[in-house]
Design a protein around this motif. Structure first.
Motif, PDB file in Angstrom:
ATOM      1  N   ASP A 438      15.018 -46.459 -22.203  1.00  0.00           N
ATOM      2  CA  ASP A 438      16.426 -46.095 -22.364  1.00  0.00           C
ATOM      3  C   ASP A 438      16.475 -44.581 -22.511  1.00  0.00           C
ATOM      4  O   ASP A 438      16.220 -44.042 -23.583  1.00  0.00           O
ATOM      5  N   SER A 440      19.251 -42.815 -21.684  1.00  0.00           N
ATOM      6  CA  SER A 440      20.669 -42.458 -21.575  1.00  0.00           C
ATOM      7  C   SER A 440      20.981 -41.254 -22.451  1.00  0.00           C
ATOM      8  O   SER A 440      20.360 -41.039 -23.499  1.00  0.00           O
ATOM      9  N   SER A 441      21.960 -40.481 -22.026  1.00  0.00           N
ATOM     10  CA  SER A 441      22.347 -39.298 -22.794  1.00  0.00           C
ATOM     11  C   SER A 441      22.921 -39.688 -24.148  1.00  0.00           C
ATOM     12  O   SER A 441      22.742 -38.958 -25.132  1.00  0.00           O
ATOM     13  N   ASN A 442      23.604 -40.819 -24.234  1.00  0.00           N
ATOM     14  CA  ASN A 442      24.132 -41.256 -25.528  1.00  0.00           C
ATOM     15  C   ASN A 442      23.010 -41.544 -26.515  1.00  0.00           C
ATOM     16  O   ASN A 442      23.138 -41.282 -27.711  1.00  0.00           O
ATOM     17  N   ARG A 443      21.899 -42.037 -25.995  1.00  0.00           N
ATOM     18  CA  ARG A 443      20.760 -42.342 -26.867  1.00  0.00           C
ATOM     19  C   ARG A 443      19.923 -41.106 -27.155  1.00  0.00           C
ATOM     20  O   ARG A 443      19.481 -40.905 -28.290  1.00  0.00           O
ATOM     21  N   ARG A 444      19.735 -40.258 -26.192  1.00  0.00           N
ATOM     22  CA  ARG A 444      18.752 -39.188 -26.332  1.00  0.00           C
ATOM     23  C   ARG A 444      19.346 -37.835 -26.711  1.00  0.00           C
ATOM     24  O   ARG A 444      18.654 -37.024 -27.339  1.00  0.00           O
ATOM     25  N   PRO A 446      22.735 -37.158 -28.298  1.00  0.00           N
ATOM     26  CA  PRO A 446      24.080 -37.412 -28.819  1.00  0.00           C
ATOM     27  C   PRO A 446      24.762 -36.164 -29.360  1.00  0.00           C
ATOM     28  O   PRO A 446      26.009 -36.106 -29.407  1.00  0.00           O
ATOM     29  N   ASN A 516      19.390 -31.584 -27.226  1.00  0.00           N
ATOM     30  CA  ASN A 516      20.157 -32.156 -28.336  1.00  0.00           C
ATOM     31  C   ASN A 516      20.441 -31.112 -29.407  1.00  0.00           C
ATOM     32  O   ASN A 516      21.425 -31.226 -30.155  1.00  0.00           O
ATOM     33  N   GLU A 564       8.784 -45.542 -26.756  1.00  0.00           N
ATOM     34  CA  GLU A 564       9.235 -44.684 -27.836  1.00  0.00           C
ATOM     35  C   GLU A 564       8.126 -43.694 -28.159  1.00  0.00           C
ATOM     36  O   GLU A 564       6.948 -43.953 -27.870  1.00  0.00           O
TER      37      GLU A 564
END
Length: 571
Positions: A438, A440-444, A446, A516, A564
């Protein structure tokens, strides 16, 4: 009186009998009384030949004297005896010692030093880690004597450790991470106890952008690298080892020369000739091109005039020799100035040439006939940033871990492998399960602003697309076309496809974390990544990777495998 009377009477009696005294037997007593004329002395016995000297003294070695026009002269000796045929240079002129080990140079002392090309089968004194193959000459108007001492050694077999960019600068917790590298090198050498080791750096040991602001200069570097005490380390210069305030190429390297010696030179290890090149040509303040200049090529041409064409050549340089390719078939020399063209033509005349370069913080190989370039990764990976942001793992821009190349030489037989810091030698690749990713920008990212979110999504674009189910990716860090990759699922071999993409682990350990924090960063696509498609999400894949020398590296990849940072940490 009585004796005289008796003798007289005896003579009278003999006379009457018709005898003479000569008819009487002679007695010792008579000789004592009347010895007469002595017999001649016997000839003396001849003197025995002298015993040979068990320890004859050789004729004294002649002392060097400056020849007419010479400004630097001296002697290269071993155990008090001159060594003939040793190459000596001032960075411009090149000569060899005579039968007595004596050399002469009509040097203008432009570079401020004289060095020898240490001959194979010899070593020079090492000050902790610094071989003393050069000496400074400081007075242009004075004739100076400079001597060198050699010690014989067996170099039929040896290991050469190749250290790419270090970028030590009191940043990114490098003072914590660098000792891990040092300990890894020591452990590796200990595992090969009894074998001979040397090392060479490929430049950027320091970082000129932080010399002053972070109080880290060459003195601090020398203190840190001395923790590898006993390992002879030859140095190459990098762009970040140059002064940034001057535009003259010679002046730009002056601080480096003052602390670490010549920017280009040569030496021999066993049957291998090693040439250290400065391929950073500064034309203005903090402005350079990755190429050699005419003066350096002329020196190299003179140096190699003493090297037979069947001698293996190791050439170290900081900047890449070939352009970074998608495939090795696309390899072309990076710079097109005349000196570099001449260099390429000269190297092509040798049978076996290995170029070791750094600069890009990448790990790749170009096999171009008789010239093989080893892009040797980086000790710091990507400026120690990954290990700072994701402690426990330190990756370069292409996903290769921090580490160093190990080149093993036996006579003219040459083999190599990559030694990743904090990894076993048998670990040569990383595997990723696409099903668990995963990115995704939302996950990585934020907390990233819109601009940095878009930058991250551009970098991660391949992994943001919906991939096919059950894909597995393998990054074989030091791969070249002679390697073989086999993947089996339930004893059935899977088709393998090479892809050119960003390493996903570097994306989440470094790039995502920088964006981030709304900081700048950069990644790099890798051409050492391969993918297979399994038939099920939970099957175990048997992965076998064989390098060009027949060494086999394996992983039994149990799936699903979590994607991870914690999965891949080394400490």
């Amino acid at each position: 009186m009585k004796l005289r009377f008796i003798l007289t009477a005896l003579v009278i009696g003999l006379t009457l009998a018709g005898c003479t005294p000569d008819d009487l037997p002679q007695t010792d007593t008579e000789e004592e009384v009347n010895p007469g004329t002595p017999d001649p002395e016997p000839d003396p016995e001849p003197e025995p030949d002298p015993e040979p000297d068990p320890d004859p003294q050789p004729d004294p070695e002649p002392e060097p004297e400056p020849a007419a026009g010479s400004t630097v002269y001296g002697k290269v000796a071993s155990d008090g005896k001159g060594v003939a045929g040793v190459v000596v240079s001032d960075g411009n002129l090149v000569t060899v010692t005579d039968e007595h080990g004596i050399y002469q140079l009509a040097s203008d002392k432009k570079h401020g030093y004289v060095f020898i090309s240490v001959p194979g089968g010899y070593e020079v004194e090492v000050d902790s880690v610094f071989p003393k193959f050069y000496q400074y000459v400081t007075n242009p108007s004075k004739v100076e004597r400079v001597d060198f001492e050699l010690a014989p050694t067996n170099q039929d077999s040896f290991n050469l450790l190749v250290f790419g960019d270090m970028h030590l600068s009191n940043r990114n917790n490098d003072h914590i991470q660098f000792p891990r590298f040092v300990n890894d090198v020591k452990d590796y050498m200990q595992s090969k106890s009894g074998e001979k080791f040397y090392a060479v750096t490929l430049g950027d040991m320091t970082d000129n952008r932080y010399w002053t602001s972070h109080d880290y200069f060459f003195d601090e570097y020398k203190e840190d690298i001395r923790t590898l005490d006993g390992l002879p380390i030859f140095h190459s210069i990098g762009n970040h080892d140059h002064r940034r305030d001057v535009g003259d190429d010679l002046q730009a390297s002056s601080y480096y020369n003052e602390h670490l010696g010549p920017a280009y030179y040569s030496f021999n290890l066993g049957q291998v000739h090693v040439v250290v090149i400065d391929n950073l040509d500064f034309t203005a303040a903090d402005t350079y091109s990755g190429r050699i200049n005419d003066e350096q090529f002329e020196w190299l041409k003179k140096d190699l005039a003493y090297v037979p064409k069947d001698t293996p050549l190791f050439v170290t340089m900081h900047a890449s020799y070939y352009k970074y390719p998608k495939t090795t078939a696309e390899a072309v020399v990076k710079q097109t100035n005349q000196a570099t063209k001449n260099l390429n033509a000269l190297l092509k005349t040798y049978q076996d040439v290995h170029i070791f370069s750094a600069h890009s913080h990448l790990l790749w190989n170009i096999d171009n006939g008789n010239i093989f370039e080893h892009k040797s990764g980086a000790v710091c990976a990507a400026w120690w940033v990954c290990g700072y942001l994701s402690p426990g793992i330190n990756l370069g821009k292409d996903g290769a871990p921090s580490g160093y190349n190990v080149v093993t030489v036996n006579g003219k037989d040459i083999k190599w492998h990559y030694k990743a810091t904090d990894y076993k030698t048998t670990e040569q690749f990383a595997t990723y399960d696409r099903n668990t990713m995963d990115l995704s920008s939302n996950r990585r990212v934020p907390n990233a602003n819109q601009n940095n979110r878009q930058k991250y999504e551009a970098e991660a674009s391949y992994w943001l697309l919906k991939g096919e189910e059950n894909e597995v990716y393998i990054n074989v860090w030091n791969w070249d076309p002679e390697w073989k990759i086999e993947v089996k699922e339930n004893y059935f071999r899977l088709d393998i496809q090479q892809v050119t993409v960003q390493d996903p682990l570097y994306l989440i350990t470094t790039i995502a974390k920088r964006y981030n924090e709304n900081d700048s960063t950069e990644g790099e696509k890798s051409y050492t990544i391969f993918k297979v498609k399994a038939t099920a999400p939970d099957s175990t894949l048997e992965i076998k990777v064989t390098d060009r020398f027949g060494n086999v590296y394996t992983e039994s990849m149990k799936r699903p495998k979590a994607f991870e940072v914690e999965t891949y940490k080394r400490y």
